[in-house]
Design a protein around this motif. Sequence first.
Motif, PDB file in Angstrom:
ATOM      1  N   ALA A   1      21.470  29.118  15.106  1.00  0.00           N
ATOM      2  CA  ALA A   1      22.115  28.429  15.406  1.00  0.00           C
ATOM      3  C   ALA A   1      23.120  28.209  16.976  1.00  0.00           C
ATOM      4  N   ASP A   2      23.630  29.929  16.304  1.00  0.00           N
ATOM      5  CA  ASP A   2      24.682  30.709  17.006  1.00  0.00           C
ATOM      6  C   ASP A   2      24.044  31.607  18.405  1.00  0.00           C
ATOM      7  N   VAL A   3      22.912  31.632  18.352  1.00  0.00           N
ATOM      8  CA  VAL A   3      22.121  32.366  19.529  1.00  0.00           C
ATOM      9  C   VAL A   3      21.950  31.636  20.682  1.00  0.00           C
ATOM     10  N   GLU A   4      22.670  31.908  21.724  1.00  0.00           N
ATOM     11  CA  GLU A   4      23.039  31.318  22.916  1.00  0.00           C
ATOM     12  C   GLU A   4      23.004  31.881  24.416  1.00  0.00           C
ATOM     13  N   ASP A   5      22.348  32.384  24.972  1.00  0.00           N
ATOM     14  CA  ASP A   5      22.726  32.439  26.397  1.00  0.00           C
ATOM     15  C   ASP A   5      24.149  32.761  27.156  1.00  0.00           C
ATOM     16  N   THR A   6      24.435  33.413  26.516  1.00  0.00           N
ATOM     17  CA  THR A   6      26.337  33.894  27.097  1.00  0.00           C
ATOM     18  C   THR A   6      26.697  35.408  26.956  1.00  0.00           C
TER      19      THR A   6
ATOM     20  N   SER B   1      14.032  32.276  20.244  1.00  0.00           N
ATOM     21  CA  SER B   1      15.527  31.356  19.010  1.00  0.00           C
ATOM     22  C   SER B   1      15.110  30.088  19.519  1.00  0.00           C
ATOM     23  N   GLY B   2      14.167  29.689  20.307  1.00  0.00           N
ATOM     24  CA  GLY B   2      13.968  28.479  21.237  1.00  0.00           C
ATOM     25  C   GLY B   2      14.798  27.769  22.350  1.00  0.00           C
ATOM     26  N   LYS B   3      15.720  28.769  22.859  1.00  0.00           N
ATOM     27  CA  LYS B   3      16.295  28.828  23.826  1.00  0.00           C
ATOM     28  C   LYS B   3      15.798  29.368  25.086  1.00  0.00           C
ATOM     29  N   LEU B   4      15.949  28.609  26.487  1.00  0.00           N
ATOM     30  CA  LEU B   4      15.392  29.129  27.642  1.00  0.00           C
ATOM     31  C   LEU B   4      16.497  29.297  28.142  1.00  0.00           C
ATOM     32  N   THR B   5      17.293  30.375  29.185  1.00  0.00           N
ATOM     33  CA  THR B   5      17.438  30.621  29.985  1.00  0.00           C
ATOM     34  C   THR B   5      17.033  30.371  31.860  1.00  0.00           C
ATOM     35  N   ALA B   6      17.851  30.989  32.174  1.00  0.00           N
ATOM     36  CA  ALA B   6      17.807  30.876  33.645  1.00  0.00           C
ATOM     37  C   ALA B   6      16.161  31.548  33.994  1.00  0.00           C
TER      38      ALA B   6
ATOM     39  N   GLU C   1      16.587  35.947  11.978  1.00  0.00           N
ATOM     40  CA  GLU C   1      16.648  37.732  10.753  1.00  0.00           C
ATOM     41  C   GLU C   1      14.993  37.789  11.722  1.00  0.00           C
ATOM     42  N   ALA C   2      13.744  36.822  12.136  1.00  0.00           N
ATOM     43  CA  ALA C   2      12.311  37.258  11.973  1.00  0.00           C
ATOM     44  C   ALA C   2      12.394  37.472  13.883  1.00  0.00           C
ATOM     45  N   ALA C   3      13.905  36.693  14.546  1.00  0.00           N
ATOM     46  CA  ALA C   3      13.460  36.782  16.276  1.00  0.00           C
ATOM     47  C   ALA C   3      14.412  37.365  16.776  1.00  0.00           C
ATOM     48  N   LEU C   4      14.940  38.107  16.219  1.00  0.00           N
ATOM     49  CA  LEU C   4      15.945  39.964  16.111  1.00  0.00           C
ATOM     50  C   LEU C   4      14.394  41.233  15.926  1.00  0.00           C
ATOM     51  N   LEU C   5      13.990  40.934  14.826  1.00  0.00           N
ATOM     52  CA  LEU C   5      13.578  42.061  14.546  1.00  0.00           C
ATOM     53  C   LEU C   5      11.925  42.145  15.319  1.00  0.00           C
ATOM     54  N   ASP C   6      11.486  40.795  15.751  1.00  0.00           N
ATOM     55  CA  ASP C   6      10.182  40.588  17.147  1.00  0.00           C
ATOM     56  C   ASP C   6      10.874  40.970  17.738  1.00  0.00           C
ATOM     57  N   ALA C   7      12.032  40.328  18.664  1.00  0.00           N
ATOM     58  CA  ALA C   7      12.135  41.297  20.381  1.00  0.00           C
ATOM     59  C   ALA C   7      12.663  42.648  20.346  1.00  0.00           C
ATOM     60  N   ILE C   8      13.029  43.797  18.731  1.00  0.00           N
ATOM     61  CA  ILE C   8      13.071  44.786  18.965  1.00  0.00           C
ATOM     62  C   ILE C   8      12.326  45.453  18.617  1.00  0.00           C
ATOM     63  N   PHE C   9      10.989  45.029  17.531  1.00  0.00           N
ATOM     64  CA  PHE C   9       9.498  45.920  17.160  1.00  0.00           C
ATOM     65  C   PHE C   9       8.952  45.973  18.274  1.00  0.00           C
ATOM     66  N   SER C  10       9.161  44.385  18.965  1.00  0.00           N
ATOM     67  CA  SER C  10       8.040  44.068  19.901  1.00  0.00           C
ATOM     68  C   SER C  10       8.119  45.101  21.547  1.00  0.00           C
ATOM     69  N   SER C  11       9.199  45.916  21.918  1.00  0.00           N
ATOM     70  CA  SER C  11       9.504  46.690  22.709  1.00  0.00           C
ATOM     71  C   SER C  11       8.557  47.962  22.808  1.00  0.00           C
ATOM     72  N   ARG C  12       7.759  48.021  23.340  1.00  0.00           N
ATOM     73  CA  ARG C  12       6.695  48.922  24.099  1.00  0.00           C
ATOM     74  C   ARG C  12       5.872  49.364  22.692  1.00  0.00           C
ATOM     75  N   ALA C  13       5.431  48.582  22.143  1.00  0.00           N
ATOM     76  CA  ALA C  13       4.237  48.502  21.402  1.00  0.00           C
ATOM     77  C   ALA C  13       3.461  47.327  21.691  1.00  0.00           C
ATOM     78  N   ALA C  14       2.299  47.913  20.489  1.00  0.00           N
ATOM     79  CA  ALA C  14       1.565  45.895  20.359  1.00  0.00           C
ATOM     80  C   ALA C  14       1.477  45.504  19.410  1.00  0.00           C
TER      81      ALA C  14
ATOM     82  N   GLU D   1      16.841  38.640  26.341  1.00  0.00           N
ATOM     83  CA  GLU D   1      16.209  37.243  26.803  1.00  0.00           C
ATOM     84  C   GLU D   1      15.404  37.621  25.946  1.00  0.00           C
ATOM     85  N   THR D   2      14.899  38.395  25.190  1.00  0.00           N
ATOM     86  CA  THR D   2      13.456  38.408  23.814  1.00  0.00           C
ATOM     87  C   THR D   2      13.781  37.499  22.588  1.00  0.00           C
ATOM     88  N   LEU D   3      15.102  37.396  22.288  1.00  0.00           N
ATOM     89  CA  LEU D   3      16.045  37.598  21.947  1.00  0.00           C
ATOM     90  C   LEU D   3      16.167  35.748  21.514  1.00  0.00           C
ATOM     91  N   VAL D   4      17.288  35.426  22.527  1.00  0.00           N
ATOM     92  CA  VAL D   4      16.706  33.992  23.074  1.00  0.00           C
ATOM     93  C   VAL D   4      16.149  32.753  22.570  1.00  0.00           C
TER      94      VAL D   4
END
Length: 238
Positions: A127-132, A157-162, A34-47, A151-154
């Motif tokens: 645990a379900d968040v993956e780069d798919t 969430s502690g995962k590294l995409t290519a 939940e926090a990861a998704l909020l961060d990924a969205i609210f950090s877009s184009r914002a301080a 990309e930010t969400l992944v």
Amino acid sequence: MKDTDVVRAAEFIGAELPREAWPHWNQGWPRESEAALLDAIFSSRAAYGTPKTGVRAVVDRWRTHRSVAAGEHLDSLSALAAFTDRGDELATILGNRQRVPGNYFTKAEGAARAAKALADAGCRCGADVEDTEGLRSAVVSVPGLGPRTFETLVFLSGKLTATSIDLLARFATEASSSEELLSSTDAAELLVAVAEHLDVDVPTLTHAAWRYQRTAEQPRRSKKSTTPPAADPLAETA
């Protein structure tokens, strides 16, 4: 890894993303979807803000609403998805009415829609968040949210995409003043050594470095005004 490379990289970090000023010296939000998704969205184009303002204030308000104490986990996307048809109510809870790129609706409503799209695609917790492709498509199906949001969400969430691995390699190359692009293996070794040198854990340094490099490389948005305001180094785009 040469000691001189480690020292040079540490000096670069101290100058370009000092811990007293750069707000990303933390591990992100592993196991807190939940926090990861909020961060990924609210950090877009914002301080990004401080621990009490901006994105982290949004997360704290949501944590309070969910009655989830610090140390416990905000890790059920269905909780955000429940507000899909109540975006205005969620915006009030979060104390933020910023809108997604394109001005389609508030970021709060965007977060709720993205949470539902992810849950419908089988992603219900960190645990379900993956780069798919399926999860990527779920996020970008929400108007105003793009690949950078996913990309930010992944990453949070502690995962590294290519893409993230390549970005960190470019950071390590610049930080060490290497004349050639470091391999992903050499970049990882350098970050581990620098983390030990700075007495910080590797995930925290990786998060700070990733945010720095992504911000440094983002395209500059054109301004309508002929005298645009000074660029905010903490702003990120979707």
